[in-house]
Design an enzyme around this catalytic site. Structure first.
Site, short mmCIF file in Angstrom:
data_model
loop_
_atom_site.label_atom_id
_atom_site.label_comp_id
_atom_site.label_asym_id
_atom_site.label_seq_id
_atom_site.Cartn_x
_atom_site.Cartn_y
_atom_site.Cartn_z
N ASN A 183 0.82 -1.22 0.00
CA ASN A 183 0.00 0.00 0.00
C ASN A 183 0.85 1.27 0.00
O ASN A 183 0.32 2.37 0.14
CB ASN A 183 -0.94 0.02 1.20
CG ASN A 183 -0.22 0.08 2.53
OD1 ASN A 183 1.01 0.08 2.59
ND2 ASN A 183 -0.98 0.12 3.61
N LYS A 184 2.17 1.13 -0.15
CA LYS A 184 3.05 2.28 -0.07
C LYS A 184 3.17 2.99 -1.43
O LYS A 184 2.73 2.49 -2.46
CB LYS A 184 4.43 1.87 0.45
CG LYS A 184 4.39 1.33 1.88
CD LYS A 184 3.84 2.37 2.86
CE LYS A 184 3.97 1.96 4.31
NZ LYS A 184 3.08 0.85 4.70
#
Length: 383
Positions: A183-184
């Site tokens: 999710n970065k």
């Protein structure tokens, strides 16, 4: 749940597939020359002398804590408004965690004044977290650290590409730790990186990453060595070539995608000020250039957060909470020595915070829809 607008999403295409395919065809899968190329690219990007790739950011934080000399009888000062890995990494060494409060509703980062109040004769390190990709007050924190002879570890999991005073976050402290979780802002599925400009520290981190061994499998494969010594109590925190190959491609997309994140953040704030003025917008006038990893808002006091999030969910919009404060978790409440100070600002903010969707492949129309839905869902308790 089939979300119409997810909390986050990945910008990924054929380039990543082709890069992974090249690695698989090479048949060299463990840490090797692609990882070395990835490390150099990140070091150059951050403008640090060294980068050390690892299996995830928790491993990076753990190695940073070990290299900083943390251990039994010692303490590190850490914010509570962060993912639990930040504090866990300190405890892995046997050291104690001392939580410091955040600065305020507009700045969700650790407070310099709270750090100062938390320093004792046992303190060895300050672990700062650049919440959502927004810079902590690094000049003041570094000055404080110098006065007390403390190491500074940057948890820059949210902050790849963020800058303060023209200097990339992660390169301010003794060592910086990045996350490439899925999710970065850039992802290798799992993966992490340490950066430092300290030659001796970089050498120790590389030893600790791979069992404390003096040579790697790649060295022996290339005929540069036939055996090895073990000179430190190390770990198996190596990354693999598959993830490094993905990382090289993702790094090439990073600046463009971070610009898009900042554009959507500006649009969110403009719309929310007009349509939901009762909402507080943290970091609205924060210095520096943010990677804009998160879009946090603070609901007005008395609003029913669960009802608000269920309202958003009913319309297919995913939201989240970043973060439940660590000091309230059972595993930390049981550590009586770990919490010696109160965290009133952290607790007030944590009760009201909600994270809205933010990712580079969303559209202006997505932002308009999220804001319209949010404005209609801010209800006081009991409504």
């Amino acid at each position: 749940m089939d979300w119409r607008i997810t909390l986050s999403d990945i910008d990924m295409g054929n380039e990543e597939i082709e890069a992974v395919d090249r690695v698989l065809r090479s048949k060299w899968l463990t840490m090797g020359s692609v990882t070395q190329e990835f490390e150099k690219a990140v070091a150059d990007y951050v403008e640090a002398k060294h980068a050390v790739a690892v299996t995830n950011a928790t491993a990076a934080l753990h190695l940073a804590c070990v290299a900083a000399g943390l251990g039994p009888g010692k303490e590190a000062i850490v914010p509570s408004l962060t993912f639990v890995a930040t504090a866990n990494a300190v405890r892995y060494t046997g050291a104690s965690v001392v939580f410091a409060d955040i600065a305020g509703e507009q700045d969700l980062n650790i407070s310099v004044e709270a750090i100062e109040r938390s320093v004792t004769e046992r303190t060895r390190a300050i672990v700062v977290v650049h919440y959502g990709g927004y810079a902590c007050a690094m000049p003041a924190i570094l000055e404080l650290a110098r006065r007390h002879n403390l190491a500074v570890i940057e948890d820059a999991a949210h902050a790849i590409g963020s800058e303060l005073q023209g200097k990339k976050l992660g390169a301010w402290g003794d060592v910086g730790c990045f996350s490439f979780f899925s999710n970065k802002n850039m992802t290798t599925a799992e993966g992490g990186m340490l950066v430092t400009s300290d030659d001796a520290l970089a050498e120790r981190l590389r030893l600790l990453r791979s069992h404390g061994m003096t040579t790697l499998t790649l060295d022996r494969h290339k005929g540069h060595a036939w055996s090895y010594d073990v000179v430190d109590l190390g770990y198996n925190y190596r990354i693999d070539e598959i993830r490094s190959a993905m990382g090289l491609v993702q790094l090439g997309r990073l600046d463009r995608n971070n610009r898009r994140r900042r554009e959507f953040t500006r649009l969110y704030r403009e719309l929310l000020r007009n349509e939901a003025p009762q909402v507080t917008l943290p970091f609205s006038s924060h210095p520096g250039v943010s990677a804009a990893h998160l879009m946090p808002i603070l609901l007005p006091p008395g609003a029913d957060r669960l009802r608000f999030m269920e309202h958003m969910k009913s319309r297919g919009i995913q939201t989240s909470i970043h973060y439940p404060p660590i000091h309230r978790f059972s595993a930390y409440r049981e550590e009586g020595d770990a919490q010696r100070i109160k965290l009133p600002i952290t607790e007030e903010v944590a009760a009201r915070i909600v994270t809205l969707p933010l990712y580079p492949t969303m559209t202006d129309e997505n932002v308009l829809e999220v804001v319209s839905c949010a404005a209609g869902g801010i209800l006081p308790k009991g409504c």
